[in-house]
Write an enzyme that holds these catalytic residues in place. Structure first.
Site, PDB file in Angstrom:
ATOM      1  N   ARG A  38       0.675  -1.215   0.139  1.00 25.38           N
ATOM      2  CA  ARG A  38       0.075  -0.033   0.105  1.00 25.38           C
ATOM      3  C   ARG A  38       0.709   1.102  -0.035  1.00 25.38           C
ATOM      4  O   ARG A  38       0.404   2.470   0.526  1.00 25.38           O
ATOM      5  CB  ARG A  38      -1.151  -0.024   1.078  1.00 25.38           C
ATOM      6  CG  ARG A  38      -1.817  -1.155   1.085  1.00 25.38           C
ATOM      7  CD  ARG A  38      -3.229  -0.732   1.866  1.00 25.38           C
ATOM      8  NE  ARG A  38      -4.245  -1.954   1.866  1.00 25.38           N
ATOM      9  CZ  ARG A  38      -4.036  -2.962   2.879  1.00 25.38           C
ATOM     10  NH1 ARG A  38      -3.489  -2.811   3.947  1.00 25.38           N
ATOM     11  NH2 ARG A  38      -4.972  -3.997   2.707  1.00 25.38           N
ATOM     12  N   LYS A  47       3.027  11.337 -11.352  1.00 24.21           N
ATOM     13  CA  LYS A  47       2.015  10.604 -12.035  1.00 24.21           C
ATOM     14  C   LYS A  47       2.945   9.377 -12.340  1.00 24.21           C
ATOM     15  O   LYS A  47       4.060   9.315 -12.768  1.00 24.21           O
ATOM     16  CB  LYS A  47       1.741  11.329 -13.409  1.00 24.21           C
ATOM     17  CG  LYS A  47       0.656  12.270 -13.163  1.00 24.21           C
ATOM     18  CD  LYS A  47       0.358  12.867 -14.626  1.00 24.21           C
ATOM     19  CE  LYS A  47      -0.989  14.038 -14.372  1.00 24.21           C
ATOM     20  NZ  LYS A  47      -1.128  14.771 -15.567  1.00 24.21           N
ATOM     21  N   GLU A  73       9.173  19.724 -24.220  1.00 26.41           N
ATOM     22  CA  GLU A  73       8.671  19.998 -23.001  1.00 26.41           C
ATOM     23  C   GLU A  73       9.233  21.147 -22.268  1.00 26.41           C
ATOM     24  O   GLU A  73       8.304  21.988 -21.542  1.00 26.41           O
ATOM     25  CB  GLU A  73       8.732  18.811 -21.924  1.00 26.41           C
ATOM     26  CG  GLU A  73       8.267  17.466 -22.612  1.00 26.41           C
ATOM     27  CD  GLU A  73       6.597  17.325 -22.513  1.00 26.41           C
ATOM     28  OE1 GLU A  73       6.144  18.221 -21.673  1.00 26.41           O
ATOM     29  OE2 GLU A  73       5.994  16.212 -23.000  1.00 26.41           O
ATOM     30  N   LYS A 104       6.731  23.562 -12.885  1.00 29.35           N
ATOM     31  CA  LYS A 104       6.085  22.352 -12.604  1.00 29.35           C
ATOM     32  C   LYS A 104       5.958  22.125 -11.006  1.00 29.35           C
ATOM     33  O   LYS A 104       4.695  21.934 -10.661  1.00 29.35           O
ATOM     34  CB  LYS A 104       6.916  20.983 -13.057  1.00 29.35           C
ATOM     35  CG  LYS A 104       5.828  19.826 -12.890  1.00 29.35           C
ATOM     36  CD  LYS A 104       6.235  18.867 -13.959  1.00 29.35           C
ATOM     37  CE  LYS A 104       5.116  17.755 -13.680  1.00 29.35           C
ATOM     38  NZ  LYS A 104       5.113  16.617 -14.470  1.00 29.35           N
ATOM     39  N   GLU A 145      -4.814  17.200 -10.611  1.00 27.11           N
ATOM     40  CA  GLU A 145      -5.203  17.641 -11.565  1.00 27.11           C
ATOM     41  C   GLU A 145      -6.754  17.746 -11.548  1.00 27.11           C
ATOM     42  O   GLU A 145      -7.638  17.265 -12.659  1.00 27.11           O
ATOM     43  CB  GLU A 145      -4.921  16.879 -12.792  1.00 27.11           C
ATOM     44  CG  GLU A 145      -4.850  17.439 -14.299  1.00 27.11           C
ATOM     45  CD  GLU A 145      -4.517  16.483 -15.443  1.00 27.11           C
ATOM     46  OE1 GLU A 145      -3.080  16.270 -15.052  1.00 27.11           O
ATOM     47  OE2 GLU A 145      -4.967  16.475 -16.597  1.00 27.11           O
ATOM     48  N   ARG A 154      -3.365  22.030 -13.008  1.00 32.40           N
ATOM     49  CA  ARG A 154      -2.015  21.166 -13.651  1.00 32.40           C
ATOM     50  C   ARG A 154      -2.722  20.718 -15.127  1.00 32.40           C
ATOM     51  O   ARG A 154      -1.658  20.391 -15.884  1.00 32.40           O
ATOM     52  CB  ARG A 154      -2.217  19.709 -12.711  1.00 32.40           C
ATOM     53  CG  ARG A 154      -1.175  18.919 -13.138  1.00 32.40           C
ATOM     54  CD  ARG A 154      -0.920  18.045 -12.207  1.00 32.40           C
ATOM     55  NE  ARG A 154       0.193  16.861 -12.557  1.00 32.40           N
ATOM     56  CZ  ARG A 154       1.041  16.059 -11.734  1.00 32.40           C
ATOM     57  NH1 ARG A 154       0.773  16.015 -10.499  1.00 32.40           N
ATOM     58  NH2 ARG A 154       2.039  15.474 -12.409  1.00 32.40           N
ATOM     59  N   ASN A 175      -0.588  19.912 -19.864  1.00 30.60           N
ATOM     60  CA  ASN A 175      -0.763  19.148 -21.096  1.00 30.60           C
ATOM     61  C   ASN A 175      -1.045  19.933 -22.271  1.00 30.60           C
ATOM     62  O   ASN A 175      -1.484  19.393 -23.446  1.00 30.60           O
ATOM     63  CB  ASN A 175      -2.397  18.643 -20.928  1.00 30.60           C
ATOM     64  CG  ASN A 175      -2.429  17.383 -19.692  1.00 30.60           C
ATOM     65  OD1 ASN A 175      -1.147  16.768 -19.557  1.00 30.60           O
ATOM     66  ND2 ASN A 175      -3.411  17.322 -18.942  1.00 30.60           N
ATOM     67  N   HIS A 192      -0.833  18.303 -25.721  1.00 30.54           N
ATOM     68  CA  HIS A 192      -0.970  16.873 -25.729  1.00 30.54           C
ATOM     69  C   HIS A 192      -2.368  16.333 -26.274  1.00 30.54           C
ATOM     70  O   HIS A 192      -2.212  15.219 -26.673  1.00 30.54           O
ATOM     71  CB  HIS A 192      -0.793  16.636 -24.268  1.00 30.54           C
ATOM     72  CG  HIS A 192       0.429  16.668 -23.336  1.00 30.54           C
ATOM     73  ND1 HIS A 192       0.996  17.731 -23.496  1.00 30.54           N
ATOM     74  CD2 HIS A 192       1.355  15.612 -23.030  1.00 30.54           C
ATOM     75  CE1 HIS A 192       2.444  17.189 -22.993  1.00 30.54           C
ATOM     76  NE2 HIS A 192       2.440  16.181 -22.486  1.00 30.54           N
ATOM     77  N   HIS A 228      -1.456  13.626 -28.587  1.00 29.20           N
ATOM     78  CA  HIS A 228      -1.913  12.097 -28.376  1.00 29.20           C
ATOM     79  C   HIS A 228      -2.463  11.726 -29.826  1.00 29.20           C
ATOM     80  O   HIS A 228      -2.111  10.547 -29.878  1.00 29.20           O
ATOM     81  CB  HIS A 228      -2.881  12.157 -27.204  1.00 29.20           C
ATOM     82  CG  HIS A 228      -3.550  10.962 -27.177  1.00 29.20           C
ATOM     83  ND1 HIS A 228      -3.137   9.745 -26.443  1.00 29.20           N
ATOM     84  CD2 HIS A 228      -4.744  10.536 -27.639  1.00 29.20           C
ATOM     85  CE1 HIS A 228      -3.862   8.658 -26.380  1.00 29.20           C
ATOM     86  NE2 HIS A 228      -5.014   9.040 -27.350  1.00 29.20           N
ATOM     87  N   HIS A 242       7.060  10.961 -28.495  1.00 27.53           N
ATOM     88  CA  HIS A 242       6.214  11.667 -27.747  1.00 27.53           C
ATOM     89  C   HIS A 242       6.300  13.073 -27.403  1.00 27.53           C
ATOM     90  O   HIS A 242       5.761  13.917 -27.780  1.00 27.53           O
ATOM     91  CB  HIS A 242       6.261  11.226 -25.993  1.00 27.53           C
ATOM     92  CG  HIS A 242       5.298  12.111 -25.248  1.00 27.53           C
ATOM     93  ND1 HIS A 242       3.866  11.952 -25.192  1.00 27.53           N
ATOM     94  CD2 HIS A 242       5.612  12.830 -24.193  1.00 27.53           C
ATOM     95  CE1 HIS A 242       3.240  12.986 -24.500  1.00 27.53           C
ATOM     96  NE2 HIS A 242       4.405  13.487 -23.750  1.00 27.53           N
TER      97      HIS A 242
END
Ligand code: GLY
Length: 372
Positions: free
Chosen positions: A125, A147, A189, A231, A241, A246, A250, A253, A257, A271
């Protein structure tokens, strides 16, 4: 040396940026190198490349301080972010008798960081981990913010958790061995931070971007520190987010994507390259909505092209239409049931979340860009 704190109640941690950190790991990561597990050696996870480049040095450095590392090595690339590799990694860590007080060290790019972070989120956990990012993309983005995820048949990063590292150690010297293409993909980025929230930084990158990509120590250090500082601020304000803060990270993105999906998430479009072109499209679409000038959109495109990143959708030569790209966007995990989020620009240095975008208009816009 720069130390940037990610301020999260009860879970704050430092991101340390310093040349030569990797060679001083035992000193820099001392509080996290204690082992509470049964084997008494500290678990490190690397891919075959980062293991070949750094494991011997780390072993020597730890040995000089009476410590020992034990290694789990994965293949490079996204194939390491699978259920089966996650299972092997968890079994290995459990076999070491890992406890919740232990820390696992993730030595690699975003793949290793995401895999280790997720394993540590679910093991007993939740146990600790330390990020040692070795790509520019991981240094300025994925190693910070918690993330973590693996991929499944249904898509990338669909199984994951927010789980913050205990420490991030960024050694810009490790980028010396990074292939130029990966360096440019990471630089996309960096440009993202300028475009989304810091006009002065964007202007600085327009002048100094070639030095950053060329690994000039001062320029690279400044670019990494400025990116991480932004960041860290954004993550502290909106860790999960749930507000629109946040989501600004993106930028590029949603379009990106769709381009990655259309090219099969393959090496033909990395990417960072997809994000770069996605930012060009976001800028041009913002100009189409009259939010920024066409000249500003072209300024953004020029900054991206100047780093030899893709800035023209037509140049990709995709055999699809705009509607097919919109269909890919609908399957993005960030999509909401009734709408898609688009990160658009109010100016070069100010992004915002748009929820009112007409998808038919996006398809028409993309049709134009595919043939421009
Ligand atoms: N890479 C986007 C984020 O960390 O939120």
């Amino acid at each position: 040396m720069a130390v940037i704190s990610v301020a999260l109640a009860g879970r704050s941690y430092d991101v340390v940026i310093e040349e030569g950190l990797m060679a001083q790991l035992a000193k820099r990561a001392a509080p996290f190198l204690k082992s509470y597990g049964t084997t008494r050696s500290v678990p490190f996870v690397a891919d075959t490349n980062t293991h070949r480049l750094y494991a011997a040095g780390i072993d020597t450095n730890l040995a000089a301080h009476g410590l020992a590392a034990t290694w789990f090595v994965v293949d490079p690339g996204e194939d390491a972010k699978t259920w089966s590799v996650l299972e092997s990694l968890c079994d290995w860590l459990l076999g070491l008798g890992i406890t919740r007080r232990d820390h696992v060290f993730a030595l690699g790019g975003g793949v290793v960081g995401d895999l280790v972070g997720f394993a540590c989120a679910i093991l007993k956990r939740g146990c600790g981990f330390v990020q040692l990012p070795t790509t520019l993309l991981a240094q300025v983005d994925s190693s910070v913010g918690g993330k973590t995820a693996i991929n499944t048949r249904a898509g990338k990063n669909l199984i994951g958790a927010f789980h913050q590292p205990s420490l991030v150690l960024i050694d810009p010297l490790v980028l010396a061995t990074l292939p130029d293409r990966q360096m440019r993909a990471g630089y996309a980025e960096v440009l993202k931070y300028g475009l989304l929230g810091d006009a002065a930084f964007f202007g600085w990158l327009e002048t100094n971007g070639n030095k950053v990509v060329g690994r000039d120590p001062a320029a690279l250090g400044h670019a990494i520190a400025t990116s991480i500082a932004m960041k860290a601020r954004i993550v502290a304000e909106d860790e999960r987010e749930t507000e629109d803060r946040r989501a600004l990270l993106n930028l590029g993105h949603t379009f990106g994507h769709a381009l990655e999906a259309e090219t099969g998430f393959s090496q033909s479009l990395l990417h960072g390259e997809a994000v770069a072109l996605g930012m060009v499209l976001a800028a041009r679409y913002s100009a189409r909505r009259g939010e920024i000038s066409v000249a500003d959109a072209e300024r953004a495109a020029q900054a991206i092209a100047a780093a030899s990143l893709p800035a023209s959708l037509a140049a990709l030569g995709l055999a699809c239409d705009g509607a097919a790209l919109v269909e890919h966007m609908r399957h993005d995990k960030k999509a909401e049931s009734t709408t898609l989020l688009f990160l658009l620009l109010r100016s070069l240095g100010e992004a915002y979340v748009a929820r009112d975008v007409d998808l038919a208009d996006i398809a028409a816009f993309l049709d134009g860009e595919l043939t421009a």
